[in-house]
Structures are given as structure tokens and as C-alpha cells.
Design an enzyme around this catalytic site. Sequence first.
Site, PDB file in Angstrom:
ATOM      1  NE  ARG A 215      13.402  -4.982   1.531  1.00 53.86           N
ATOM      2  CZ  ARG A 215      13.050  -5.092   0.276  1.00 53.86           C
ATOM      3  NH1 ARG A 215      11.851  -5.092   0.052  1.00 53.86           N
ATOM      4  NH2 ARG A 215      14.112  -5.470  -0.670  1.00 53.86           N
ATOM      5  CG  PHE A 231      -0.812  -4.711   0.870  1.00 50.02           C
ATOM      6  CD1 PHE A 231      -1.851  -5.233   0.121  1.00 50.02           C
ATOM      7  CD2 PHE A 231      -1.084  -3.672   1.647  1.00 50.02           C
ATOM      8  CE1 PHE A 231      -3.229  -4.525  -0.080  1.00 50.02           C
ATOM      9  CE2 PHE A 231      -2.390  -2.948   1.484  1.00 50.02           C
ATOM     10  CZ  PHE A 231      -3.346  -3.451   0.595  1.00 50.02           C
ATOM     11  CB  ALA A 282      -4.178  -5.845   2.993  1.00 44.62           C
ATOM     12  CG  ASP A 302       5.104  -2.302  -0.696  1.00 45.36           C
ATOM     13  OD1 ASP A 302       4.745  -1.456  -1.835  1.00 45.36           O
ATOM     14  OD2 ASP A 302       6.133  -2.950  -1.021  1.00 45.36           O
ATOM     15  CB  CYS A 342       4.489  -0.781  -7.616  1.00 46.54           C
ATOM     16  SG  CYS A 342       3.298  -2.006  -7.297  1.00 46.54           S
TER      17      CYS A 342
END
Length: 398
Positions: A215, A231, A282, A302, A342
Amino acid sequence: MTQPAMPHPLLRLLPRHDQRVKAGHPWAFSNEIAMTPAAKALPPGGAIRLEGDDGWHHGTWSFNPHSLIAARRLDRDPGAVLDLDWAKRRLGTALALREKLYDTPYYRLVHAEADGLPGLVIDRYGDALALQANTAGMEALTPLLVAALRDLVSPRLIVGRNDAAVRTLEGLAESVAPLLGTDTEAHVEEGGLGFSVDLLGGQKTGWFYDQRENRDRVARLARGATVLDAFCHTGGFGLRCAASGAARVTLLDRSAHALELAMRTAAANGLADRVEARKAEALEALEAMGAAGTRFDIVVADPPAFAKARKDQPQALRGYGKLARLAATLVAPGGFLFIASCSHHVAPGDFADAVIWGLGRARRDAKLLFQGGAGPDHPVHPQLPESAYLKGLLFQLG
């Protein structure tokens, strides 16, 4: 006169099944251990001493006879006493590292095996903590851990976020409930902003500390830019960009509750006039915006994990390729794309290949500016490279 502690039950590794453990691996699998009737009768999460068939002492481990990962190392000392002092030493070591890394008390305090507490995650939000025990061993130690945390950091609130699906592999039920305190309000400070955090109903442990440095990286590019945060959950990327001077930020997520928290944060920080929230799936929204010719200077994608298990990997890679194609279509020439995964079960190289395929399908030239993972409050055990789950790629697109 104080009675000496009773030794933990002794289990042995099978002949020629001790190479990984001798090399320092913190797990022993059920097919590596002599699973005698006595071993199978031990309670899940209890402590054992583990030895090789040659008598080599491998220390104190938590044991679950019903799990594929049957033993997880807690201490190299086979005589370790797992009491309050032990818990305070282990948590104190983790705390000391974070206090060297960060000036404010907002970070992942414990990251499982790398911090010597296998299966345990603790995130710190000032005087509030989210604790997730994903193994029977950590479940059994939770009362000691709560007591140790009270002594170390005097928290106002500890929430047990024990709702991860991985708990079912350990035979554990899922639950979310306060372990200490009743006022469940929490917040996190990052980049000069204060974000509301929902420790009871938010995703995972409430906030994604793993993306903090990413970020920072994206926000540095945001002055004067139009930004899409897809997202977005509670808007970490998008609101950081707004605070850094973005001209317009669109937050996209399917969760009305997450978007409500994000817009509350935007209002509290004087950013609401430059931030809009869009509730939608999304991928569908990205496709529709691309077809309409919508463009942004920065696009962040993300998503939640696409691969929940190893068998999902091929489908997940196709999904990441599609996501990269759709997201790249929305980036204005000279703009930036940050895309992340992730998924534990997707390797960094495979993820990068899928994204590059998607960029090619979008017919976009690209410069890779950054490739990496989580911040240093998410340390990785060197024998468990698969625990480096987060993968992030930052591109400039022509």
C-alpha cells in the site's frame, strides 16, 4: 516442596523417517511417527517428546493423532514446561521483534511457525488483539496465551477469530468470540489514516497487515491519479491513495458491510468527496467497465484466495490470468497495475506466469517494477517456504 513436572509422553519417529526433522523442519507427519495404540489415544493438542529411532532428542512438540501434520515443534528442549513463563518468553520474543520494526502498535504480533507458535496468528490493533488458533496445540494453549498477553501488553480486548476453514483439518470447531473484554471496537492507524476494523465480522483477523508495504508503494504513485481498488474490502489501497492526493478513487467490492466501513473511514479522514463505493462482483464489474472504455491511472486487484486447496491450482491460475487481462484493459497508457495473490497453493513463479499471460492477452506492454510478498511482521520459517503465501506484482503498462 514443589513437585517436578511430569515428563511429556514420548513418541518416536520411524526408522529412516527422521531426515527432515533432523534438518530443522518444524513438522512431523503421521506416516513418519510410530503411531502405537498409546499414541493414537493421546488427546489432540497435547505436548509430547519426539525422538528418532536412534534416540536423537528432537524436543517438545504438540501432537494431534487425527491430523496429517501430527506433530509441530514447540521447543527444542524435550523437558520444556509449557507454563505461563514459557508463553510469556515466546510471545515476548515476537513482541520485541515487532517493536524494533514498527514505531506504533499496529502489526502482526505472531506469525505461526516462524515465531515458534505453530498455527497461531495474532494481529495487534493498539489495545485490541485478534487471536486465531488454527491447530489443536494452539487451541489447548489459548488460556495461557491470553494470560501471557495480558501481562505483556495489557490489552483491552482479545477476540478469538477461530473461524478459519483449516481448523477442520485439526478436528476443531469454528467460532468467533471475545476472549477478553466486551467492547469490540477496534481501529488501525496506517499512512496517517485511522481505519475502523471489525474484529468480529470482518475478513480473517480484521485487517490485511501483509499488504502494508505494498500500500505504501502504490500510494506513492497516486498524486493526481484516478484509482480503482478492486476487491477492496475496507479500502486500504484506495483510501491510502486518496490520502496521498489521488484525484478520484473507486472502491469495488461485493460486501456492503466492508464498503460501509471504508466510506466511514473516508468521511472520518476528510476524503469522502474524492471516494466512491461500488458494490458488485469484481470480475463482472471489471469486464463491464472495460467494455465501456473506462480507464484509470492506477488499478489494484487484490482478490481473496482463488486456490483453497492444491487441487484448485489449475483453475486458480486461469482465474489470475483472466483477472490480469481484465484489470490491464482498464489501465490508462503509462498507468500502473498492482495485482496480488494470497493463495498458499499457487507458487510465485506460476502466479507471475499467469499474470504475464493475461497482460499479453490484453495486448499491453509492461514494465515489472516490483515483485514481492508480505512485510517483515510476517516472517517465514526457512523450512516452510510455502508459508510465504502473499505474492504481489507492480507493473507500469504502455
